[in-house]
Design an enzyme around this catalytic site. Structure first.
Site, PDB file in Angstrom:
ATOM      1  N   CYS A  92       0.827  -1.204   0.000  1.00  0.00           N
ATOM      2  CA  CYS A  92       0.000   0.000   0.000  1.00  0.00           C
ATOM      3  C   CYS A  92       0.865   1.260   0.000  1.00  0.00           C
ATOM      4  CB  CYS A  92      -0.990  -0.035   1.163  1.00  0.00           C
ATOM      5  SG  CYS A  92      -2.337   1.161   0.991  1.00  0.00           S
TER       6      CYS A  92
ATOM      7  N   HIS B 262      -3.401  -4.988   0.690  1.00  0.00           N
ATOM      8  CA  HIS B 262      -2.855  -5.410   1.990  1.00  0.00           C
ATOM      9  C   HIS B 262      -2.857  -6.934   2.103  1.00  0.00           C
ATOM     10  CE1 HIS B 262      -2.438  -1.597   4.268  1.00  0.00           C
ATOM     11  NE2 HIS B 262      -3.259  -1.165   3.327  1.00  0.00           N
TER      12      HIS B 262
ATOM     13  N   GLU C 128      -1.275  -8.754   4.098  1.00  0.00           N
ATOM     14  CA  GLU C 128      -1.199  -9.204   5.497  1.00  0.00           C
ATOM     15  C   GLU C 128      -2.575  -9.359   6.129  1.00  0.00           C
ATOM     16  OE1 GLU C 128      -1.989  -4.941   6.104  1.00  0.00           O
ATOM     17  OE2 GLU C 128      -0.854  -6.107   4.634  1.00  0.00           O
TER      18      GLU C 128
END
Length: 245
Positions: free
Chosen positions: A115, A215, A217
């Site tokens: 990001c 993202h 994660e």
């Protein structure tokens, strides 16, 4: 008994923010736990890098780097005036991460930008950003609400590293109101949303330098991108050890 193999050291840049926890309310260097968990699950050893210039010294010991998400990058770094909808930049974090990025590139270690991290990779290589996507696109689907990730369909370029890992189509988690505009030196756009927004970039001529506007994660059940970074770090570390010998 032989010692287990050393996990690659994966640097993670961190936020510098005022935070409240337990009885404390003060400035903190912090990072969402999901980044740490996905690096650990991928076989890496997470190393948190606070947003102070001294942290750049740690790059010499790292096997790979993840530039994490966060607030908008100061537009002065790409020659623009602040947009009215842009968030307040964090000058110390910007300056620190740009130094960290260039040291990592100079060492040739793998880099993954997430990001803001993808945007920083672009800015660090001389590119620019679109400062407020709703003004350009006419919708807010990339950033539907504070603290909410918008599902975004991304088409990835056949033959690119990101496509090899994720396939040519992926549904990803986005939370951004800015995005890459003019590409930086050597960067190639390898993924776009349906509205044309650049969602993935790769640096030509490097073993593993990838930026994604989403993202990864946020889905700890899908660690393909971070696992690929860790594998690239293991290969790079092996090469470095051979040179040292």
């Amino acid at each position: 008994m032989a010692d287990p193999p050393r996990r690659p050291l994966i640097g993670l840049t961190t936020y510098g923010e005022r935070a409240r926890y337990l009885v404390w309310d003060h400035q903190a260097a912090l990072l969402p736990r999901s980044y740490v968990d996905v690096v650990t699950a991928s076989g890496g050893a997470p190393v948190l890098l606070p947003p102070v210039l001294a942290a750049a010294e740690a790059v010499a010991a790292l096997d790979a780097l993840i530039l994490t998400g966060g607030p908008d990058i100061g537009p002065g770094h790409y020659g623009a005036a602040p947009h009215p909808e842009a968030f307040t930049p964090r000058p110390e974090r910007d300056a620190t991460e740009l130094v960290i990025l260039h040291r990592a590139l100079d060492r040739g270690i793998p880099v993954l930008g997430v990001c803001r991290g993808a945007q920083l990779l672009n800015v660090g290589l001389g590119g620019t950003l679109s400062q407020h996507l709703p003004e350009v696109l006419g919708h807010e689907r990339h950033n539907p609400a504070p603290g909410v990730f918008g599902p975004t369909a991304v088409r990835l370029t056949a033959g690119s590293r990101t496509a090899e890992l994720l396939g040519e189509r992926a549904l990803v988690h986005c939370h951004h109101h800015q995005a890459i505009d003019r590409l930086g030196r050597g960067l190639v756009a390898t993924g776009r949303a349906e509205d044309g927004t650049i969602e993935a970039v790769e640096l030509a001529g490097h073993r593993f330098v990838v930026g994604v506007q989403w993202h990864p994660e946020q889905d700890v059940t899908d660690i393909r991108l971070v696992s690929a970074l860790v594998r690239a770090a293991e290969l790079a570390a092996g090469r470095h050890e051979e040179v040292d010998r």
